[in-house]
Write a protein that holds these residues in place. Structure first.
Motif, PDB file in Angstrom:
ATOM      1  N   LEU A 125       2.299  80.706   2.333  1.00  0.00           N
ATOM      2  CA  LEU A 125       0.899  80.592   1.912  1.00  0.00           C
ATOM      3  C   LEU A 125       0.010  80.020   3.016  1.00  0.00           C
ATOM      4  CD1 LEU A 125       1.496  79.238  -1.694  1.00  0.00           C
ATOM      5  CD2 LEU A 125       0.707  81.533  -1.058  1.00  0.00           C
ATOM      6  N   GLN A 126       0.581  79.786   4.174  1.00  0.00           N
ATOM      7  CA  GLN A 126      -0.123  79.176   5.305  1.00  0.00           C
ATOM      8  C   GLN A 126      -0.785  77.859   4.910  1.00  0.00           C
ATOM      9  OE1 GLN A 126      -2.661  82.319   6.925  1.00  0.00           O
ATOM     10  NE2 GLN A 126      -1.073  82.790   8.413  1.00  0.00           N
ATOM     11  N   LEU A 127      -0.022  77.026   4.241  1.00  0.00           N
ATOM     12  CA  LEU A 127      -0.483  75.699   3.864  1.00  0.00           C
ATOM     13  C   LEU A 127      -0.057  74.732   4.956  1.00  0.00           C
ATOM     14  CD1 LEU A 127      -1.915  74.338   1.439  1.00  0.00           C
ATOM     15  CD2 LEU A 127       0.351  73.752   0.581  1.00  0.00           C
ATOM     16  N   ARG A 128      -1.013  74.019   5.523  1.00  0.00           N
ATOM     17  CA  ARG A 128      -0.715  73.076   6.598  1.00  0.00           C
ATOM     18  C   ARG A 128       0.117  71.902   6.087  1.00  0.00           C
ATOM     19  NH1 ARG A 128      -6.733  71.972   8.377  1.00  0.00           N
ATOM     20  NH2 ARG A 128      -6.668  71.527   6.169  1.00  0.00           N
ATOM     21  N   ASP A 129       0.861  71.297   6.991  1.00  0.00           N
ATOM     22  CA  ASP A 129       1.725  70.170   6.608  1.00  0.00           C
ATOM     23  C   ASP A 129       0.948  69.042   5.954  1.00  0.00           C
ATOM     24  OD1 ASP A 129       3.955  71.516   7.459  1.00  0.00           O
ATOM     25  OD2 ASP A 129       4.391  70.186   9.150  1.00  0.00           O
ATOM     26  N   LYS A 130      -0.241  68.756   6.438  1.00  0.00           N
ATOM     27  CA  LYS A 130      -1.002  67.656   5.823  1.00  0.00           C
ATOM     28  C   LYS A 130      -1.403  68.008   4.398  1.00  0.00           C
ATOM     29  CE  LYS A 130      -5.863  68.184   7.066  1.00  0.00           C
ATOM     30  NZ  LYS A 130      -6.685  67.682   6.054  1.00  0.00           N
ATOM     31  N   ASP A 131      -1.648  69.294   4.131  1.00  0.00           N
ATOM     32  CA  ASP A 131      -1.982  69.715   2.772  1.00  0.00           C
ATOM     33  C   ASP A 131      -0.739  69.753   1.889  1.00  0.00           C
ATOM     34  OD1 ASP A 131      -4.730  69.960   3.357  1.00  0.00           O
ATOM     35  OD2 ASP A 131      -4.378  71.942   4.229  1.00  0.00           O
ATOM     36  N   LEU A 132       0.389  70.181   2.450  1.00  0.00           N
ATOM     37  CA  LEU A 132       1.638  70.142   1.695  1.00  0.00           C
ATOM     38  C   LEU A 132       1.987  68.697   1.347  1.00  0.00           C
ATOM     39  CD1 LEU A 132       4.089  71.470   0.422  1.00  0.00           C
ATOM     40  CD2 LEU A 132       5.200  71.393   2.675  1.00  0.00           C
ATOM     41  N   ALA A 133       1.741  67.787   2.276  1.00  0.00           N
ATOM     42  CA  ALA A 133       1.983  66.372   2.000  1.00  0.00           C
ATOM     43  C   ALA A 133       1.147  65.914   0.802  1.00  0.00           C
ATOM     44  CB  ALA A 133       1.656  65.532   3.237  1.00  0.00           C
ATOM     45  N   ALA A 134      -0.103  66.359   0.745  1.00  0.00           N
ATOM     46  CA  ALA A 134      -0.966  65.998  -0.385  1.00  0.00           C
ATOM     47  C   ALA A 134      -0.437  66.605  -1.684  1.00  0.00           C
ATOM     48  CB  ALA A 134      -2.398  66.448  -0.121  1.00  0.00           C
TER      49      ALA A 134
END
Length: 126
Positions: free
Chosen positions: A28-37
């Motif tokens: 889904l091209q979710l950045r690591d900082k967003d996955l962390a959230a």
């Protein structure tokens, strides 16, 4: 936001779920900082999942948020298909029914479960 201790090994469920969450985020091209959230952990913890073999502990909240995230991914794939551009297009576009962009909404537990409920309801339409 509390950072769970790095758990280098886990049971099969923990390892499989952790790898599935990472693969879904990549798809889904979710950045690591967003996955962390999404998971309620620090970005450094996501890095530990990717690079150091840490796993989501099934006795902790991030594990259960990870399950919900995987369900979002699978429900979305059931609706739009598995072509990456379709998955990413829906996930990163504004959605009037949800009142926001799913990629932003899922970074909070209430938005994650709202998105999951929306997808499950739309997938079940006969």
């Amino acid at each position: 936001m509390a950072t769970p201790k790095v758990k280098p090994k886990g049971n099969d469920r923990e390892r499989v779920l952790t790898q599935s969450v990472l693969a879904a985020a990549e798809g889904l091209q979710l950045r690591d900082k967003d996955l962390a959230a999404v998971l309620g952990v620090s970005p450094s913890m996501v890095s530990n999942y990717r690079r150091h073999g840490a796993v989501l502990d099934e006795d902790k909240t991030p594990y259960h948020l990870g399950i919900a995230f995987i369900r979002v991914f699978r429900s979305l794939a059931g609706i739009v298909g598995t072509r990456p551009e379709h998955l990413r297009g829906w996930f990163h576009s504004d959605n009037r029914d949800l009142g926001g962009t799913p990629s932003v909404l899922v970074t909070k537990p209430e938005g994650l479960y709202l998105t999951l409920q929306y997808l499950d309801a739309n997938r079940a339409v006969i």
